[in-house]
Design a protein around this motif. Structure first.
Motif, mmCIF file in Angstrom:
data_model
loop_
_atom_site.group_PDB
_atom_site.id
_atom_site.type_symbol
_atom_site.label_atom_id
_atom_site.label_comp_id
_atom_site.label_asym_id
_atom_site.label_seq_id
_atom_site.Cartn_x
_atom_site.Cartn_y
_atom_site.Cartn_z
ATOM 1 N N ASP A 11 3.077 12.812 4.009
ATOM 2 C CA ASP A 11 2.086 11.777 3.717
ATOM 3 C C ASP A 11 1.785 10.974 4.986
ATOM 4 O OD1 ASP A 11 3.329 8.673 3.080
ATOM 5 O OD2 ASP A 11 4.720 10.321 3.425
ATOM 6 N N HIS A 30 10.522 12.842 -1.851
ATOM 7 C CA HIS A 30 9.735 12.424 -0.691
ATOM 8 C C HIS A 30 10.737 11.999 0.373
ATOM 9 C CE1 HIS A 30 6.792 9.353 1.093
ATOM 10 N NE2 HIS A 30 6.357 10.548 1.428
ATOM 11 N N ASN A 133 -0.803 6.594 1.369
ATOM 12 C CA ASN A 133 0.237 7.324 0.654
ATOM 13 C C ASN A 133 -0.331 8.437 -0.233
ATOM 14 O OD1 ASN A 133 -0.732 4.965 -0.793
ATOM 15 N ND2 ASN A 133 0.704 5.535 -2.399
ATOM 16 N N TRP A 136 -2.409 13.462 3.021
ATOM 17 C CA TRP A 136 -1.341 14.333 3.507
ATOM 18 C C TRP A 136 -1.798 15.131 4.717
ATOM 19 C CZ3 TRP A 136 3.221 13.889 0.801
ATOM 20 C CH2 TRP A 136 3.128 13.191 -0.416
#
Length: 183
Positions: A11, A30, A133, A136
């Protein structure tokens, strides 16, 4: 036998990667990828602009909930539309939204880093600056013959795996014809 290209998927906000469990548990995380096999992903072209996205270690796919629930899972795709994903270009070269076919929602990391990955909506007005966020970048970690062809900013094919950003992916059409046009 042909081999797939594998990418880290990171991200923009936190610079952390989409990661499956070190031991298979059906969940996605993540985290810092650290070149782990469970943080490297292949894109299997389904021939209509969508991909199944599988990790290298467990060979399980990124899957949104069968019924929209804001979560993403790590499972076998079983022909489900919520296991089909497309890369959506942004105005920033090399930055994508990753959107599922069934719900048309985006892969999203937490607004504040919490180690989790979510499935949410992003408006067309959102940008990598306003909601970073939900955007990507792909980092090529293993070269191969199959998968979206990565390009550098100058539109030449990526050959150096130490580069951090893929600026475009060649379009793949239904008949399997691949062009050299970066998207």
């Amino acid at each position: 036998m042909s081999s797939y290209m594998y990418f880290e998927i990171k991200d923009v906000r936190h610079d952390k990667g989409l990661t499956a469990g070190d031991v298979y548990d059906g969940n996605l995380y993540h985290q810092v990828p650290d070149n782990r096999k469970n943080a490297q992903w292949k894109f299997v072209n389904l021939g209509h602009g969508y991909y199944h996205i599988f990790d290298l270690k467990h060979n399980k796919a990124l899957v949104a909930g069968d019924v929209y629930d804001g979560h993403v899972y790590h499972q076998d795709p079983h022909g489900r539309l919520n296991a089909e994903w497309k890369l959506v270009n942004t105005e920033t070269p090399g930055i994508y939204r990753i959107v599922d076919r069934k719900h048309n929602h985006t892969l999203v990391a937490g607004n504040i880093y919490d180690g989790n990955v979510y499935h949410g909506s992003v408006s067309e007005e959102d940008t990598p600056d306003s909601q970073s966020n939900a955007f990507w970048k792909l980092i090529l970690r293993q070269a191969g013959e199959l998968g979206p062809t990565p390009f550098k900013e100058d539109k030449r094919q990526v050959t150096d795996l130490s580069k951090d950003v893929v600026f475009g992916l060649a379009r793949q059409y239904d008949k399997g014809v691949q062009t050299s046009v970066a998207i």
